[in-house]
Enzyme design. Structure first.
Site, short mmCIF file in Angstrom:
data_model
loop_
_atom_site.label_atom_id
_atom_site.label_comp_id
_atom_site.label_asym_id
_atom_site.label_seq_id
_atom_site.Cartn_x
_atom_site.Cartn_y
_atom_site.Cartn_z
N LYS A 81 0.87 -1.18 0.00
CA LYS A 81 0.00 0.00 0.00
C LYS A 81 0.90 1.22 0.00
O LYS A 81 2.05 1.16 0.46
CB LYS A 81 -0.86 0.01 1.27
CG LYS A 81 -2.10 0.84 1.18
CD LYS A 81 -3.25 0.06 0.59
CE LYS A 81 -4.47 0.94 0.40
NZ LYS A 81 -5.62 0.21 -0.11
N GLY A 182 -25.18 2.50 2.59
CA GLY A 182 -24.46 3.04 1.44
C GLY A 182 -25.29 2.83 0.18
O GLY A 182 -26.07 1.88 0.07
N ALA A 187 -22.73 -0.92 -3.23
CA ALA A 187 -24.10 -1.09 -2.73
C ALA A 187 -25.11 -1.19 -3.87
O ALA A 187 -26.03 -2.01 -3.83
CB ALA A 187 -24.47 0.08 -1.82
P1 NAD Z 1 -18.72 4.82 -3.03
O1 NAD Z 1 -17.99 6.07 -2.68
O2 NAD Z 1 -19.21 4.61 -4.42
O3 NAD Z 1 -19.99 4.67 -2.04
C1 NAD Z 1 -19.92 4.85 -0.67
C2 NAD Z 1 -21.23 5.49 -0.26
O4 NAD Z 1 -21.30 5.50 1.16
C3 NAD Z 1 -21.40 6.93 -0.72
O5 NAD Z 1 -22.60 7.05 -1.47
C4 NAD Z 1 -21.45 7.73 0.58
O6 NAD Z 1 -22.29 8.86 0.52
C5 NAD Z 1 -21.98 6.68 1.55
N1 NAD Z 1 -21.76 6.96 2.96
C6 NAD Z 1 -20.68 7.55 3.55
N2 NAD Z 1 -20.89 7.64 4.88
C7 NAD Z 1 -22.08 7.05 5.14
C8 NAD Z 1 -22.83 6.80 6.32
N3 NAD Z 1 -22.41 7.19 7.52
N4 NAD Z 1 -24.03 6.17 6.21
C9 NAD Z 1 -24.49 5.79 5.01
N5 NAD Z 1 -23.82 6.00 3.85
C10 NAD Z 1 -22.64 6.62 3.92
O7 NAD Z 1 -17.77 3.63 -2.55
P2 NAD Z 1 -17.78 2.12 -2.99
O8 NAD Z 1 -16.76 1.94 -4.06
O9 NAD Z 1 -19.18 1.67 -3.21
O10 NAD Z 1 -17.19 1.44 -1.69
C11 NAD Z 1 -18.01 1.17 -0.56
C12 NAD Z 1 -17.20 0.44 0.50
O11 NAD Z 1 -16.66 -0.75 -0.05
C13 NAD Z 1 -15.99 1.22 1.03
O12 NAD Z 1 -15.78 0.87 2.39
C14 NAD Z 1 -14.84 0.69 0.21
O13 NAD Z 1 -13.60 0.83 0.88
C15 NAD Z 1 -15.24 -0.75 0.09
N6 NAD Z 1 -14.63 -1.44 -1.06
C16 NAD Z 1 -14.86 -0.99 -2.33
C17 NAD Z 1 -14.28 -1.66 -3.40
C18 NAD Z 1 -14.52 -1.22 -4.81
O14 NAD Z 1 -14.11 -1.97 -5.72
N7 NAD Z 1 -15.19 -0.11 -5.07
C19 NAD Z 1 -13.46 -2.78 -3.16
C20 NAD Z 1 -13.26 -3.23 -1.86
C21 NAD Z 1 -13.86 -2.54 -0.81
#
Ligand code: NAD
Length: 349
Positions: A81, A182, A187
């Site tokens: 990382k 989310g 989501a």
């Molecule tokens: P994203 O930014 O598209 O979506 C995250 C959403 O969470 C946003 O819409 C934001 O407004 C919302 N949010 C933030 N705080 C919140 C709260 N307190 N209550 C409710 N909603 C809230 O991100 P993503 O890519 O969908 O990732 C979501 C999670 O999955 C993160 O923890 C990320 O680290 C993890 N993740 C993502 C990936 C990937 O490929 N995108 C891979 C592994 C892990």
């Protein structure tokens, strides 16, 4: 200041590399936890830290997490990382990215970078002009690469189904109530697939417009952000923030299953025991959310096409079942079992 060896998150990391460039103002730290299974792979985070020590703690913790995640996904990759220490205004310049890329290049492939918080595809393209040790680049339609989100989402959906089978003995999501925290990339893919299977969806997002749009799409309902975790649903699926599973929130959970894509869901290791003590079926986060890194790995190593990516993601439920079986056999909580399995895979068990 403590020495590097005294950081609680220091875990015999193979490499901690400081990259400083006075001309551009770059300060970055690259950590490679393990290369036992292959090059240390994991994204670059661009973040403002109040103290440089916090950046070091973050990169140590996150790189170890990548070792575990890549090992459990069956990838020929180790864990690494990088963090770039941003100023308060998060000023990011091409010169800074170029200096960072030279730092990555100098490691000769022991570290491979990709996007993380604060770093986008355009930044990766800029970095790729200086070094080839980079993934997460745009690719033509039909090739492996691009946004990992939909792949993460597919793996999370399969993991939720596996957890439902494990916890409720059901083969389908039809008629079940899934509470999703989310409404972002991960989501939304989960919500769409689960709704197509006949599940009832509740959604909460701090961005209420996003929550409403997704709820409209999938025929679900919007719930207040502080109510989503305590709904009497069949599944609570965290797909927003980390550290949401705490002593208090675990005590208040009503769903018998917790399975979602958010990283670092347990606030502390003790919360793994707490969730087990409540009899909740828990899918360890870095196992269920590996779909994105599986896609990134296949892009970088060029060792498969899109159907191979799918096949690899479809192995996630099997890995979860192994974890739950070992948890039942040993009495250890699922998160601790996953960590122990990952440590064995990287030769540290
Ligand atoms: P994203 O930014 O598209 O979506 C995250 C959403 O969470 C946003 O819409 C934001 O407004 C919302 N949010 C933030 N705080 C919140 C709260 N307190 N209550 C409710 N909603 C809230 O991100 P993503 O890519 O969908 O990732 C979501 C999670 O999955 C993160 O923890 C990320 O680290 C993890 N993740 C993502 C990936 C990937 O490929 N995108 C891979 C592994 C892990």
């Amino acid at each position: 200041m403590d020495s590097l060896w005294d950081f609680p998150d220091f875990d015999a990391h193979e490499l901690v590399h400081f990259v400083t460039d006075r001309a551009s103002g770059l300060r970055a730290v690259i950590a490679v936890h393990s290369t036992h299974l292959g090059p240390g792979a994991g994204g670059t985070r661009f973040w403002h830290y109040a103290e440089p020590g916090q950046a070091i703690a973050d990169v140590l913790r996150l790189s170890r997490g990548m070792s575990y995640k890549n090992a459990m996904a069956g990838l020929p990759l180790g864990g690494g990382k990088a963090v770039i220490l941003a100023d308060e205004r998060r000023t990011k310049t091409p010169e800074m990215l170029a200096a960072f890329a030279r730092g990555v290049d100098g490691l000769g492939g022991r570290y491979v970078t990709a996007e993380d918080v604060g770093v986008n595809v355009d930044d990766m393209v800029a970095i790729s002009r200086v070094t080839r040790y980079v993934a997460g680049l745009p690719v033509p339609d039909g090739s492996v690469g691009g946004d990992p989100g939909p792949h993460t989402s597919y793996g999370v959906y399969l993991g939720v189904k596996a957890a439902v089978k494990q916890g409720l003995g059901k083969d389908s999501l039809s008629g079940l109530h899934i509470a999703i925290q989310g409404a972002g990339s991960v989501a939304s893919g989960l919500a769409r697939r689960a709704a197509a299977d006949g599940a009832r969806i509740s959604i909460a997002d701090i961005d209420s417009a996003k929550a409403k749009a997704l709820a409209r799409d999938v025929g679900g309902e919007v719930v207040e952000t502080d109510a989503i975790m305590t709904l009497p649903a069949d599944v609570f699926s965290p797909n927003a923030l980390g550290a949401i599973l705490t002593e208090a929130s675990i005590a208040a959970l009503q769903a018998p299953i917790v399975a979602g894509g958010a990283n670092n869901q347990l606030a502390t290791a003790a919360d793994g025991d707490r969730i087990q003590a409540r009899g909740i079926t828990y899918a360890p986060d870095y196992v269920i959310n590996a779909g994105g890194i599986i896609n990134v790995s296949t892009e970088y190593l060029k060792d498969g096409d899109q159907s191979e990516v799918r096949r690899r993601i479809e192995a996630i439920p099997g890995r979860l079942r192994e974890i739950w079986a070992e948890s039942e056999a040993t009495g250890r909580n699922a998160a601790a079992v996953a960590d122990a399995m990952a440590q064995r895979l990287i030769g540290r068990g």
